[in-house]
Design an enzyme around this catalytic site. Structure first.
Site, PDB file in Angstrom:
ATOM      1  N   ASP A 200       0.845  -1.197   0.000  1.00  0.00           N
ATOM      2  CA  ASP A 200       0.000   0.000   0.000  1.00  0.00           C
ATOM      3  C   ASP A 200       0.879   1.244   0.000  1.00  0.00           C
ATOM      4  O   ASP A 200       2.102   1.161  -0.098  1.00  0.00           O
ATOM      5  CB  ASP A 200      -0.929  -0.018   1.212  1.00  0.00           C
ATOM      6  CG  ASP A 200      -0.154   0.175   2.518  1.00  0.00           C
ATOM      7  OD1 ASP A 200       0.794  -0.591   2.751  1.00  0.00           O
ATOM      8  OD2 ASP A 200      -0.482   1.094   3.297  1.00  0.00           O
ATOM      9  N   HIS A 513       1.314  -8.804  -4.050  1.00  0.00           N
ATOM     10  CA  HIS A 513       0.338  -7.800  -3.617  1.00  0.00           C
ATOM     11  C   HIS A 513       1.105  -6.497  -3.375  1.00  0.00           C
ATOM     12  O   HIS A 513       1.553  -6.204  -2.274  1.00  0.00           O
ATOM     13  CB  HIS A 513      -0.364  -8.272  -2.339  1.00  0.00           C
ATOM     14  CG  HIS A 513      -1.531  -7.415  -1.977  1.00  0.00           C
ATOM     15  ND1 HIS A 513      -2.814  -7.665  -2.414  1.00  0.00           N
ATOM     16  CD2 HIS A 513      -1.618  -6.292  -1.213  1.00  0.00           C
ATOM     17  CE1 HIS A 513      -3.637  -6.747  -1.934  1.00  0.00           C
ATOM     18  NE2 HIS A 513      -2.931  -5.895  -1.205  1.00  0.00           N
ATOM     19  N   ASP A 555       0.662 -17.428  -5.181  1.00  0.00           N
ATOM     20  CA  ASP A 555       1.212 -16.335  -5.981  1.00  0.00           C
ATOM     21  C   ASP A 555       0.077 -15.666  -6.748  1.00  0.00           C
ATOM     22  O   ASP A 555      -0.150 -15.923  -7.931  1.00  0.00           O
ATOM     23  CB  ASP A 555       2.286 -16.859  -6.943  1.00  0.00           C
ATOM     24  CG  ASP A 555       2.891 -15.750  -7.793  1.00  0.00           C
ATOM     25  OD1 ASP A 555       2.796 -14.575  -7.380  1.00  0.00           O
ATOM     26  OD2 ASP A 555       3.445 -16.056  -8.869  1.00  0.00           O
ATOM     27  N   GLU A 564       2.036 -10.375  -0.137  1.00  0.00           N
ATOM     28  CA  GLU A 564       2.365  -8.953  -0.062  1.00  0.00           C
ATOM     29  C   GLU A 564       3.866  -8.812   0.172  1.00  0.00           C
ATOM     30  O   GLU A 564       4.570  -9.773   0.520  1.00  0.00           O
ATOM     31  CB  GLU A 564       1.589  -8.261   1.056  1.00  0.00           C
ATOM     32  CG  GLU A 564       1.711  -6.739   1.011  1.00  0.00           C
ATOM     33  CD  GLU A 564       0.732  -6.016   1.921  1.00  0.00           C
ATOM     34  OE1 GLU A 564       0.619  -4.783   1.779  1.00  0.00           O
ATOM     35  OE2 GLU A 564       0.097  -6.670   2.762  1.00  0.00           O
TER      36      GLU A 564
END
Length: 583
Positions: A200, A513, A555, A564
C-alpha cells in the site's frame, strides 16, 4: 515484562500490520470460491535456486524415494563431477513431507551444475561461486528506491518501472487523534519522502524503525562491502555509499514525523483508507498524520540515535545532520518518559494498517541501548539493565534483540566486561536454540510450525540475522550454517518450489500484492522484493493449494496474507545477503 517473541505473537497482533487491513481497500480483489485443497504429490528437488558460495554449506532437499545416492553434473557438458549418499528419510511436520538431505558442502569448484537423483526430475541449474548473492542483494536493496514516495522514478534509474511522482506529502493534515494546542486538527504540515511501507501507500513509523535499523547495521557491520556498490539510484556517484543515500531518503521523512513542539512522534502518515490497485500518482486522497504514541516515539528515538552514530562520519557531505539526529533522538526519549504508556488506538474513520502494540518494554530497552552508545551517559545503560528484557527474534512488534545487537557490536570498549558477557550469553542462548531447530529439522531449516505466521519469510531472515550476530561473537561456524539454511529456505529450499524474491530464481512470484507492480502494465513485478511467505491463516479468503503451514502460499495479488511485500521483510534479507557474501 514482555517475554513473548515473534514465534508467539497472537494472530490479532500480526493482523494489525499493514496487510491485515487490506480488507478495507477501496478496490478489493474479489477472491474466488474456495474449494477444499487437494494436496499434490511433491517430487521435486529443492535447493537454493541461485546457488551456493564456494566455501559454504551446500544442501538440497530430496523427496523420499528408493534412491540412496545423488550426483552433481556440469551444465556445460553433462559430466558427473560429484556423487554422495542421501541421508535417511525423515518427516518435516510443517509440510507433512518425508525427505532426505543431499549434502555436497565439500564440493568447492565454481561453475553451473544440476543435482540429479534416480527417478526424480533433475534440479534446475544453479551456480557455485564467490559472488552468488551479489546481484540479489543489490536488487533487494534497490527495492527501497522503487518504493520511494514523493518522487518520479526516471527511466535511467528505474528502467521499465519508471513512474510519475506520487504523494508529495507537502499538504498533510493533522488528524483529530494527533491534534495539539500548537497543531490543532486540520493543521497542514509537510512530511515528504520516505518509503511506502508495503503493498500500500502508507508510511508507518513503527515498521519503518526496524526496517531502517536493519539497513543501517548492514552498513555499519560490513562497510567495505558497501563502499563502492553502485545501485544506479539518482544519488549514485556521489561521495556517500548508495545504501546511506537510500536510507537518508527515509530518515528525511522520519524527521518530519516528530512534533517540534514536544518531541512526540506521529504513528503513521496515510489516507483514511487504502487506495485501490492504482499507481502512486493516481492515489490522490487527502493524507493525515495520525496519533502520537509511545511505540512510534521510542522506535524513532532508537533509529535516530543509530543514524547519528553512522552519519557523523559524513558531516562534510551533510553538515550538522548527525547533530540533528542526536537532538531528535533525545527529544523523543524525553517525550516517551512523560508518556510511557500511550498505545496506538485506530480512530474510527481510519482503516489503514494499525501496527498496534500494547507493550513498550522492548522499545524502551532498544532506545536506551542506542542512546547509551550515542551519548555514553550511564543513565541510559542503567535503564536498559533495569528493564532486563528477554531477547527474542526481532520483529516490528518486539524489538528487544536490537539493543543487544547494537551493544554487542559497538559497546565492548564502553561496557563492563561482566555486562558484555551477560548480554552475549543472552544472545547466544537464543542462537543456540535456533541452531537446535536447524539440526532437528528434516529440511535442515530452523522453521517450526509456530514460525509460519504473517510474514513468515521475515521470521526466517530475522533468525538468520540474529545467528550472524552469534557467529560474529564466537566465530562458531555452526551459527553461520544455520543462517545459510534459512537463506536457502527463502531462495528455494522450501516445499512451495518458489524462490520468494521477485526476479531471482528459476520460479519466482509474479503477482505480488504490491500496487505499483499490479498497476504499471509491466508483466514482471518490480524485482528484488521478498513475498511474505507461506502461512495457513489464509486471512484473505483466496483459494490456497494447501492448508499445511509451509505449503499455504499463493502467488496471486489476491493473497495479501502470503504474497504482499513489506520494507521490514526486505531489510533482514539485505543484511543476511551482505553478511554471507562478506564472510
Amino acid at each position: 515484562m514482555r517475554t513473548l517473541n515473534l514465534l508467539m505473537i497472537s494472530s490479532s497482533l500480526l493482523l494489525s500490520a499493514c496487510g491485515g487491513g487490506e480488507k478495507a481497500t477501496t478496490a478489493p480483489v474479489v477472491p474466488p470460491v474456495v474449494p477444499p485443497p487437494v494436496e499434490a504429490v511433491h517430487n521435486l528437488i529443492q535447493l537454493n535456486q541461485l546457488g551456493f558460495l564456494t566455501g559454504s554449506t551446500k544442501i538440497a532437499v530430496v523427496p523420499a524415494s528408493s534412491a540412496t545416492t545423488f550426483k552433481l553434473v556440469s551444465v556445460s557438458d553433462g559430466a558427473e563431477v560429484y556423487s554422495g549418499q542421501l541421508s535417511a528419510a525423515a518427516e518435516w511436520a510443517p509440510a507433512n513431507e518425508s525427505v532426505s538431505i543431499a549434502d555436497f558442502s565439500d564440493f568447492a569448484i565454481a561453475g553451473q551444475y544440476r543435482l540429479e537423483v534416480d527417478g526424480l526430475t533433475p534440479s534446475n541449474p544453479f551456480e557455485i561461486g564467490d559472488q552468488v548473492f551479489s546481484a540479489v542483494h543489490d536488487a533487494a536493496l534497490k527495492a527501497y528506491y522503487f518504493n520511494r514516495a514523493s518522487t518520479e522514478l526516471l527511466s535511467e534509474n528505474a528502467g521499465n518501472y519508471a513512474r510519475a511522482a506520487g504523494h508529495p506529502d507537502t499538504q498533510v493534515k493533522i488528524h483529530s487523534s494527533a491534534a495539539s494546542t500548537e497543531r490543532p486538527a486540520g493543521t497542514v504540515i509537510s512530511a515528504p519522502k520516505g518509503w511506502y511501507d508495503a503493498g500500500d501507500y502508507g508510511k508507518y513509523v513503527v515498521n519503518s524503525g526496524i526496517s531502517t535499523y536493519s539497513l543501517m547495521i548492514a552498513y555499519e557491520h560490513y562497510p567495505q562491502f558497501y563502499a563502492q556498490r553502485d545501485l544506479n539510484i539518482p544519488e549514485s556517484g556521489d561521495s556517500v555509499p548508495d545504501i546511506l543515500d537510500e536510507i537518508k531518503w527515509n530518515l528525511d521523512w522520519l524527521q518530519a514525523m516528530q512534533d517540534p513542539a514536544d518531541g512526540g512522534v506521529y504513528h503513521k502518515l496515510t489516507a483514511l483508507s487504502f487506495a485501490g490497485m492504482v499507481m502512486p500518482a493516481e492515489a490522490t486522497a487527502q493524507r493525515y498524520v495520525v496519533q502520537k504514541g509511545t511505540a512510534a516515539t521510542l522506535d524513532f528515538a532508537a533509529t535516530m540515535a543509530v543514524a547519528s552514530r553512522i552519519y557523523q562520519d559524513f558531516d562534510s557531505q551533510f553538515p550538522g545532520l548527525a547533530q540533528r539526529y542526536r537532538d531528535a533522538a533525545i527529544s523523543a526519549w524525553q517525550w516517551a518518559q512523560q508518556h510511557n504508556n500511550v498505545a496506538y488506538q485506530q480512530p474510527e474513520d481510519v482503516s489503514t494498517g494499525a501496527y498496534g502494540d500494547q507493550h513498550f518494554e522492548d522499545e524502551f530497552a532498544w532506545a536506551a541501548a542506542e542512546l547509551y552508545l550515542l551519548t555514553n551517559e550511564t543513565s541510559y545503560l542503567d535503564k536498559f539493565k533495569q528493564l532486563d528484557v528477554a531477547i527474542s527474534v526481532p520483529s516490528w512488534g518486539n524489538t528487544s534483540a536490537l539493543g543487544y545487537i547494537s551493544l554487542l557490536a559497538n559497546g565492548h570498549e564502553l561496557l563492563a566486561e561482566t555486562d558484555y558477557q551477560a548480554f552475549s550469553a543472552k544472545l547466544t542462548a537464543l542462537a543456540d536454540a535456533i541452531v537446535e531447530q536447524y539440526q532437528q529439522s528434516a529440511y535442515q531449516v530452523a522453521m517450526q510450525n509456530s514460525d509460519f505466521v504473517w510474514g513468515s519469510n521475515s521470521v526466517a531472515l530475522n533468525k538468520a540475522m540474529l545467528l550472524l550476530q552469534a557467529q560474529h561473537l564466537t566465530a562458531d561456524q555452526g551459527y553461520k550454517n544455520a543462517a545459510i539454511g534459512l537463506l536457502d529456505y527463502v531462495l528455494g529450499r522450501n516445499p512451495t518450489d518458489y524462490s520468494y524474491v521477485t526476479g531471482y530464481g528459476s520460479k519466482t512470484p509474479m503477482h505480488i500484492h504490491h500496487r505499483p507492480s499490479e498497476a504499471d502494465g509491466v508483466v514482471e513485478p518490480v524485482p528484488g522484493f521478498i513475498a511474505g511467505g507461506a502461512q495457513n491463516g489464509q486471512q484473505d479468503g483466496c483459494a490456497y493449494p494447501s492448508d499445511l503451514p509451509a505449503k499455504s502460499y499463493l502467488d496471486d495479488v489476491c493473497s495479501y496474507s502470503t504474497n504482499e511485500i513489506a520494507i521490514n521483510w526486505n531489510s533482514p534479507l539485505v543484511y543476511v545477503l551482505a553478511g554471507l557474501q562478506t564472510q
